[in-house]
Design a protein around this motif. Sequence first.
Motif, mmCIF file in Angstrom:
data_model
loop_
_atom_site.group_PDB
_atom_site.id
_atom_site.type_symbol
_atom_site.label_atom_id
_atom_site.label_comp_id
_atom_site.label_asym_id
_atom_site.label_seq_id
_atom_site.Cartn_x
_atom_site.Cartn_y
_atom_site.Cartn_z
ATOM 1 N N TYR A 131 32.675 33.480 32.488
ATOM 2 C CA TYR A 131 32.906 33.608 33.928
ATOM 3 C C TYR A 131 33.055 32.244 34.609
ATOM 4 O O TYR A 131 33.593 32.150 35.723
ATOM 5 C CB TYR A 131 31.772 34.399 34.579
ATOM 6 C CG TYR A 131 30.473 33.628 34.745
ATOM 7 C CD1 TYR A 131 30.157 32.987 35.938
ATOM 8 C CD2 TYR A 131 29.558 33.528 33.697
ATOM 9 C CE1 TYR A 131 28.974 32.280 36.091
ATOM 10 C CE2 TYR A 131 28.383 32.833 33.835
ATOM 11 C CZ TYR A 131 28.095 32.207 35.025
ATOM 12 O OH TYR A 131 26.920 31.497 35.160
ATOM 13 N N LEU A 132 32.596 31.183 33.926
ATOM 14 C CA LEU A 132 32.691 29.842 34.501
ATOM 15 C C LEU A 132 34.098 29.257 34.392
ATOM 16 O O LEU A 132 34.430 28.313 35.122
ATOM 17 C CB LEU A 132 31.712 28.890 33.792
ATOM 18 C CG LEU A 132 30.225 29.131 34.011
ATOM 19 C CD1 LEU A 132 29.404 28.225 33.107
ATOM 20 C CD2 LEU A 132 29.852 28.899 35.475
ATOM 21 N N ILE A 133 34.930 29.800 33.518
ATOM 22 C CA ILE A 133 36.248 29.212 33.265
ATOM 23 C C ILE A 133 37.126 29.192 34.520
ATOM 24 O O ILE A 133 37.667 28.132 34.884
ATOM 25 C CB ILE A 133 36.951 29.930 32.100
ATOM 26 C CG1 ILE A 133 36.181 29.657 30.799
ATOM 27 C CG2 ILE A 133 38.401 29.452 31.966
ATOM 28 C CD1 ILE A 133 36.723 30.395 29.585
ATOM 29 N N PRO A 134 37.321 30.328 35.247
ATOM 30 C CA PRO A 134 38.133 30.256 36.471
ATOM 31 C C PRO A 134 37.513 29.358 37.541
ATOM 32 O O PRO A 134 38.236 28.704 38.306
ATOM 33 C CB PRO A 134 38.213 31.717 36.941
ATOM 34 C CG PRO A 134 37.088 32.425 36.249
ATOM 35 C CD PRO A 134 36.903 31.717 34.954
ATOM 36 N N ILE A 135 36.182 29.313 37.591
ATOM 37 C CA ILE A 135 35.507 28.435 38.554
ATOM 38 C C ILE A 135 35.817 26.985 38.239
ATOM 39 O O ILE A 135 36.169 26.190 39.134
ATOM 40 C CB ILE A 135 33.978 28.671 38.522
ATOM 41 C CG1 ILE A 135 33.642 30.085 39.003
ATOM 42 C CG2 ILE A 135 33.249 27.626 39.376
ATOM 43 C CD1 ILE A 135 32.172 30.458 38.862
ATOM 44 N N LEU A 136 35.735 26.615 36.957
ATOM 45 C CA LEU A 136 35.985 25.229 36.554
ATOM 46 C C LEU A 136 37.464 24.867 36.660
ATOM 47 O O LEU A 136 37.805 23.685 36.809
ATOM 48 C CB LEU A 136 35.471 25.003 35.134
ATOM 49 C CG LEU A 136 33.948 25.043 34.985
ATOM 50 C CD1 LEU A 136 33.539 24.943 33.515
ATOM 51 C CD2 LEU A 136 33.304 23.909 35.783
ATOM 52 N N LEU A 137 38.341 25.853 36.591
ATOM 53 C CA LEU A 137 39.762 25.594 36.825
ATOM 54 C C LEU A 137 39.988 25.119 38.252
ATOM 55 O O LEU A 137 40.699 24.128 38.494
ATOM 56 C CB LEU A 137 40.573 26.867 36.554
ATOM 57 C CG LEU A 137 42.072 26.799 36.889
ATOM 58 C CD1 LEU A 137 42.759 25.718 36.066
ATOM 59 C CD2 LEU A 137 42.740 28.156 36.668
ATOM 60 N N VAL A 138 39.359 25.805 39.208
ATOM 61 C CA VAL A 138 39.452 25.398 40.611
ATOM 62 C C VAL A 138 38.790 24.032 40.811
ATOM 63 O O VAL A 138 39.306 23.170 41.523
ATOM 64 C CB VAL A 138 38.797 26.452 41.535
ATOM 65 C CG1 VAL A 138 38.796 25.976 42.987
ATOM 66 C CG2 VAL A 138 39.515 27.793 41.406
#
Length: 242
Positions: free
Chosen positions: A194-201
């Motif tokens: 779940y952290l992947i899209p957050i870290l993309l931003v």
Amino acid sequence: MSTSELIVFIVLSILSEIFGTIGGFGSSVFFVPMASYFMAFQTVLGITAIFHLSSNITKIGFFRKGFDKAIILSLGIPAVIFVTVGAFLSKFLDSELLTLGLGFFLILFSLLFILRKDLKILPTTKNAIFGGALSGLLAGLLGTGGAIRGATMSAFDFNKEKFIATSAIIDLGIDLSRSIVYTYNGFVQKEILYLIPILLVVSILGTYIGKLILDKITQAQFKRLVLFLILGIGAVTILTNI
């Protein structure tokens, strides 16, 4: 991770990306020790590699005014080969030992360049190959090797845009290779996806802010501040794991 911890994690991740962009070392030199406070070190290795994939694609987009093909080959190929070796070895080493190793590496690296301002690496193909191999090995084992790569590349006197774009292209190959190995090792777990899209931003926002700051100050000025930050992070990493 609780909501409050997630907010702190996101803020620190943005700062890691900003400092990594401006310092030219890449965000992992800050992100890895920071993320180690929130999750197991081997899990940190997995999420860092994935985070860096988006981070480097973002940097290539923002700093696309040119790159050096010769350095990509002479430094990048050894880096990709040795990051695979380091990533495989990381499965067999104790995570606490790796964390302490990271702390000592950060302290030694920062002190070397703080005390030796005149330290120069000769711009030779041999040094590029050695620097690439060492940076790749450390990236695989400790999650960060950008400091060594940055020091090696600084010998070739690139402008800021060319330096960052070239480094990002090499790092993209490194992160793609170790992401595959870390996933095979079981370091990329479902609980952290779940952290992947957050870290993309985070990577887009942090790189953009870093570029804005970099346009207003010299890289040399900020790099010295970054070295002291790395020194402090290394010290805290060791003290919290003794």
